[in-house]
Design a protein around this motif. Structure first.
Motif, PDB file in Angstrom:
ATOM      1  N   GLU A  24      36.741  42.876  51.633  1.00  0.00           N
ATOM      2  CA  GLU A  24      38.032  42.337  52.079  1.00  0.00           C
ATOM      3  C   GLU A  24      38.796  41.619  50.984  1.00  0.00           C
ATOM      4  O   GLU A  24      40.005  41.397  51.106  1.00  0.00           O
ATOM      5  CB  GLU A  24      37.826  41.379  53.262  1.00  0.00           C
ATOM      6  CG  GLU A  24      37.382  42.017  54.551  1.00  0.00           C
ATOM      7  CD  GLU A  24      35.876  42.224  54.658  1.00  0.00           C
ATOM      8  OE1 GLU A  24      35.420  42.804  55.654  1.00  0.00           O
ATOM      9  OE2 GLU A  24      35.153  41.798  53.736  1.00  0.00           O
ATOM     10  N   THR A  25      38.102  41.238  49.902  1.00  0.00           N
ATOM     11  CA  THR A  25      38.746  40.396  48.875  1.00  0.00           C
ATOM     12  C   THR A  25      38.323  40.814  47.472  1.00  0.00           C
ATOM     13  O   THR A  25      37.570  40.103  46.796  1.00  0.00           O
ATOM     14  CB  THR A  25      38.383  38.914  49.112  1.00  0.00           C
ATOM     15  OG1 THR A  25      36.951  38.789  49.169  1.00  0.00           O
ATOM     16  CG2 THR A  25      38.989  38.385  50.397  1.00  0.00           C
ATOM     17  N   PRO A  26      38.822  41.948  46.976  1.00  0.00           N
ATOM     18  CA  PRO A  26      38.389  42.422  45.657  1.00  0.00           C
ATOM     19  C   PRO A  26      39.149  41.827  44.482  1.00  0.00           C
ATOM     20  O   PRO A  26      38.678  41.905  43.344  1.00  0.00           O
ATOM     21  CB  PRO A  26      38.670  43.925  45.749  1.00  0.00           C
ATOM     22  CG  PRO A  26      39.898  44.004  46.618  1.00  0.00           C
ATOM     23  CD  PRO A  26      39.704  42.916  47.657  1.00  0.00           C
ATOM     24  N   LEU A  27      40.352  41.269  44.706  1.00  0.00           N
ATOM     25  CA  LEU A  27      41.267  41.012  43.594  1.00  0.00           C
ATOM     26  C   LEU A  27      40.711  40.035  42.561  1.00  0.00           C
ATOM     27  O   LEU A  27      40.860  40.229  41.354  1.00  0.00           O
ATOM     28  CB  LEU A  27      42.603  40.499  44.135  1.00  0.00           C
ATOM     29  CG  LEU A  27      43.421  41.494  44.951  1.00  0.00           C
ATOM     30  CD1 LEU A  27      44.693  40.837  45.468  1.00  0.00           C
ATOM     31  CD2 LEU A  27      43.760  42.736  44.136  1.00  0.00           C
ATOM     32  N   GLU A  28      40.074  38.956  43.009  1.00  0.00           N
ATOM     33  CA  GLU A  28      39.603  37.949  42.077  1.00  0.00           C
ATOM     34  C   GLU A  28      38.499  38.480  41.173  1.00  0.00           C
ATOM     35  O   GLU A  28      38.408  38.119  39.999  1.00  0.00           O
ATOM     36  CB  GLU A  28      39.108  36.702  42.823  1.00  0.00           C
ATOM     37  CG  GLU A  28      40.203  35.945  43.537  1.00  0.00           C
ATOM     38  CD  GLU A  28      40.454  36.448  44.954  1.00  0.00           C
ATOM     39  OE1 GLU A  28      40.128  37.627  45.242  1.00  0.00           O
ATOM     40  OE2 GLU A  28      40.994  35.678  45.764  1.00  0.00           O
ATOM     41  N   ALA A  29      37.647  39.357  41.705  1.00  0.00           N
ATOM     42  CA  ALA A  29      36.590  39.946  40.878  1.00  0.00           C
ATOM     43  C   ALA A  29      37.197  40.810  39.776  1.00  0.00           C
ATOM     44  O   ALA A  29      36.683  40.857  38.650  1.00  0.00           O
ATOM     45  CB  ALA A  29      35.634  40.763  41.742  1.00  0.00           C
ATOM     46  N   TYR A  30      38.286  41.495  40.076  1.00  0.00           N
ATOM     47  CA  TYR A  30      38.982  42.277  39.053  1.00  0.00           C
ATOM     48  C   TYR A  30      39.583  41.365  37.984  1.00  0.00           C
ATOM     49  O   TYR A  30      39.543  41.679  36.791  1.00  0.00           O
ATOM     50  CB  TYR A  30      40.067  43.144  39.690  1.00  0.00           C
ATOM     51  CG  TYR A  30      39.535  44.447  40.217  1.00  0.00           C
ATOM     52  CD1 TYR A  30      39.474  45.571  39.406  1.00  0.00           C
ATOM     53  CD2 TYR A  30      39.066  44.554  41.519  1.00  0.00           C
ATOM     54  CE1 TYR A  30      38.966  46.773  39.876  1.00  0.00           C
ATOM     55  CE2 TYR A  30      38.559  45.744  42.008  1.00  0.00           C
ATOM     56  CZ  TYR A  30      38.511  46.857  41.182  1.00  0.00           C
ATOM     57  OH  TYR A  30      37.991  48.040  41.650  1.00  0.00           O
ATOM     58  N   ILE A  31      40.129  40.226  38.420  1.00  0.00           N
ATOM     59  CA  ILE A  31      40.676  39.284  37.443  1.00  0.00           C
ATOM     60  C   ILE A  31      39.571  38.764  36.527  1.00  0.00           C
ATOM     61  O   ILE A  31      39.758  38.655  35.307  1.00  0.00           O
ATOM     62  CB  ILE A  31      41.387  38.118  38.163  1.00  0.00           C
ATOM     63  CG1 ILE A  31      42.661  38.627  38.856  1.00  0.00           C
ATOM     64  CG2 ILE A  31      41.735  37.000  37.183  1.00  0.00           C
ATOM     65  CD1 ILE A  31      43.328  37.603  39.754  1.00  0.00           C
ATOM     66  N   LEU A  32      38.393  38.480  37.101  1.00  0.00           N
ATOM     67  CA  LEU A  32      37.278  38.018  36.269  1.00  0.00           C
ATOM     68  C   LEU A  32      36.834  39.114  35.299  1.00  0.00           C
ATOM     69  O   LEU A  32      36.550  38.834  34.123  1.00  0.00           O
ATOM     70  CB  LEU A  32      36.114  37.565  37.139  1.00  0.00           C
ATOM     71  CG  LEU A  32      34.898  37.032  36.382  1.00  0.00           C
ATOM     72  CD1 LEU A  32      35.267  35.865  35.464  1.00  0.00           C
ATOM     73  CD2 LEU A  32      33.789  36.619  37.349  1.00  0.00           C
ATOM     74  N   ALA A  33      36.777  40.354  35.766  1.00  0.00           N
ATOM     75  CA  ALA A  33      36.405  41.459  34.875  1.00  0.00           C
ATOM     76  C   ALA A  33      37.390  41.575  33.721  1.00  0.00           C
ATOM     77  O   ALA A  33      37.002  41.780  32.561  1.00  0.00           O
ATOM     78  CB  ALA A  33      36.341  42.771  35.660  1.00  0.00           C
ATOM     79  N   GLU A  34      38.682  41.423  34.013  1.00  0.00           N
ATOM     80  CA  GLU A  34      39.693  41.475  32.970  1.00  0.00           C
ATOM     81  C   GLU A  34      39.548  40.321  31.985  1.00  0.00           C
ATOM     82  O   GLU A  34      39.729  40.485  30.772  1.00  0.00           O
ATOM     83  CB  GLU A  34      41.087  41.463  33.608  1.00  0.00           C
ATOM     84  CG  GLU A  34      41.406  42.750  34.351  1.00  0.00           C
ATOM     85  CD  GLU A  34      42.611  42.631  35.264  1.00  0.00           C
ATOM     86  OE1 GLU A  34      42.987  43.640  35.877  1.00  0.00           O
ATOM     87  OE2 GLU A  34      43.185  41.523  35.371  1.00  0.00           O
ATOM     88  N   ALA A  35      39.191  39.145  32.512  1.00  0.00           N
ATOM     89  CA  ALA A  35      38.991  37.988  31.636  1.00  0.00           C
ATOM     90  C   ALA A  35      37.791  38.189  30.722  1.00  0.00           C
ATOM     91  O   ALA A  35      37.833  37.858  29.529  1.00  0.00           O
ATOM     92  CB  ALA A  35      38.809  36.724  32.483  1.00  0.00           C
ATOM     93  N   ILE A  36      36.713  38.741  31.257  1.00  0.00           N
ATOM     94  CA  ILE A  36      35.521  38.991  30.456  1.00  0.00           C
ATOM     95  C   ILE A  36      35.792  40.064  29.406  1.00  0.00           C
ATOM     96  O   ILE A  36      35.345  39.955  28.257  1.00  0.00           O
ATOM     97  CB  ILE A  36      34.353  39.381  31.388  1.00  0.00           C
ATOM     98  CG1 ILE A  36      33.852  38.113  32.115  1.00  0.00           C
ATOM     99  CG2 ILE A  36      33.220  40.054  30.631  1.00  0.00           C
ATOM    100  CD1 ILE A  36      32.827  38.368  33.190  1.00  0.00           C
TER     101      ILE A  36
END
Length: 492
Positions: A194-206
């Motif tokens: 239900e909430t994927p967006l923040e994990a994508y932001i973390l992947a982009e940050a890493i």
């Protein structure tokens, strides 16, 4: 309740729809044709869809993490070298705080005024663990009784699966990833569908921070994908936050092969107001933490224990404040409570409200849907009185804006009722004398207790007793969570 639905603040913000998986340091297409939908809790309409990782993708992610751990530089770097990367991740996260806050509000319905206050914890965690590992004792020199020497070393546990829920998506992932990366582990992350967006932001940050390929991998998936990941032979440890029922299943699966596991699970937390407590001073903490994020927080203070002699005094004070909560559009900065996150969650909460009525508890306020909010997964902030400790609403985690007020005769009765729960995650004790409050806190079977307030500090350990979980996140203990202890003896 005061509906607050006319603002269009923040509605112009839209996320970049995820279309790839992050595996082995690259953004790749999913091998599966399945897509997952994210539904707006405000409009009940689809916000976007995105690709689900299939078993082949999960295999690829696990083996990328396995190779990065077994053969890559990350676990072999000095703590000081890893700290440099963690600070770079923190810097990127800091630049993305608005995106994180808006993503949280969009997917979960948490008020923007709250998400903007809380998102800074994510960078705090990465900076904290960067600082900690520069001074942490990874090697301990010891003397044996026979005159020989031993070194006790703490090494990363290995490849970790991080499985996180939907209510606070980024910070619950950051607790795991920051602590585990600091230890030298590698990760496969599976956020809630239900909430994927923040994990994508973390992947982009890493990725932007330049961590080695395979150290962090992202495979969004549903329940079946999560179960496949937990059972994967390439996973050394599972770190899970979510429901107690799911935690029991994961614990049992990990036990089959003795995989390491840490579980941060449900709660039914008590706020105890002793007979000498200043109710007016206690009210702000109770108001913030009895129904945070529409009550969808594991550490919510959902049982409020008050002296029989002062019952009506507290009810008048608390219910008066609850009736003034502004419920409405979560993107409006004036909104204090948004909708529940999902339709099934609203149905669950309404079922518990019906159960409370059926058992004889009385509703002091709320109990229905807010007037004027016919669309969206809204439920009124609800307060039950005349609640007995054995009632369903006092024993089970509702995960919604429903609070029970329970009376006690004396301090012994208060402690007994506070501990009358299968859970033991959080509690608060309010007392005129802080040392009296401390003495009562020591008697509460809970992993976290605050005297005269409610505090969650990412630099301190957080976790539960009983069915609220196993292990701790945050603080030095959150680093220990991702380390194995090895003893090396020197003979002769």
């Amino acid at each position: 309740m005061t509906p607050n639905v006319n603002s269009d603040a923040g509605q112009g913000w839209r996320p970049n729809t995820p279309e790839k998986l992050f595996i082995g340091g690259s953004w790749i297409d999913s091998s599966s044709e399945n897509r997952l939908d994210v539904i707006s809790p405000v409009t009940e309409e689809k916000l976007f869809s995105y690709p689900e990782a299939g078993p082949m993708d999960i295999d690829r992610a696990v083996w990328a993490a396995r190779d990065a751990f077994d053969n890559g530089p990350w676990p072999r770097m000095s703590p000081q070298e890893r700290a440099v990367y963690l600070r770079k991740v923190a810097d990127v996260i800091t630049r993305r705080l608005d995106d994180i806050a808006h993503s949280w509000t969009l997917q979960v319905g948490a008020p923007i005024m709250l998400t903007k206050k809380l998102v800074g914890q994510n960078a705090t965690l990465f900076n904290y663990y960067a600082d900690l590992i520069e001074t942490y004792g990874f090697v301990d020199e010891r003397q044996r009784d026979d005159g020989g020497k031993a070194r006790v070393v703490r090494e990363p546990v290995g490849v970790c699966a991080a499985i996180t829920p939907w209510n606070a998506p980024m910070v619950l992932l950051s607790y795991k990833i920051a602590g585990g990366l600091a230890a030298g582990c590698t990760f496969v992350a599976k956020p809630s569908p239900e909430t994927p967006l923040e994990a994508y932001i973390l992947a982009e940050a890493i990725e932007e921070a330049g961590l080695p390929a395979g150290v962090f991998n992202l495979v969004p998936a549903g329940r079946e994908g999560g179960d496949y990941l937990v059972r994967h032979k390439g996973i050394d440890k599972v770190a899970f936050t979510g429901s107690t029922a799911a935690g029991k299943h994961i614990g049992a699966v990990c036990a089959e092969r003795l995989a390491r596991v840490s579980l941060e699970l449900g709660g039914k937390s008590a706020a105890i107001l002793l007979d000498d407590a200043d109710f007016a001073k206690a009210l702000p903490s109770i108001m913030v933490y009895s129904m945070p994020i529409t009550g969808q927080v594991c550490f919510s203070l959902t049982r409020i224990l008050v002296p029989e002699s002062r019952k009506q005094e507290f009810i008048d004070l608390y219910v008066g404040a609850v009736k003034n909560i502004k419920v409405g559009d979560p993107f409006d900065p004036a909104t204090q409570m948004g909708p529940l996150t999902m339709g099934r969650q609203r149905a669950r909460v309404e079922g518990y409200i019906a159960a409370g009525r059926a058992e004889g508890a009385k509703i002091a306020c709320g109990g229905g849907r807010p007037v004027g909010l016919d669309k969206g997964f809204y439920v009124e902030p609800t307060v039950f009185v005349d609640v007995e400790s054995n009632m369903k609403i006092a024993q089970e985690e509702i995960f919604g804006p429903v609070v029970s007020i329970i009376t006690f005769k004396d301090e012994e009765d208060a402690v007994r009722k506070a501990n009358d729960s299968d859970y033991g995650l959080n509690a608060s004790v309010f007392a005129a004398d802080p040392e009296r409050g401390y003495a009562v806190a020591r008697r509460i079977r809970s992993g976290n207790v605050t005297v005269n307030g409610m505090i969650v500090d990412p630099k301190q350990p957080f976790g539960g007793f009983k069915q609220s979980g196993v292990g701790r996140e945050g603080g030095p203990e959150g680093l220990d969570n991702y380390l194995e202890v090895k003893t090396i003896h020197f003979a002769g």
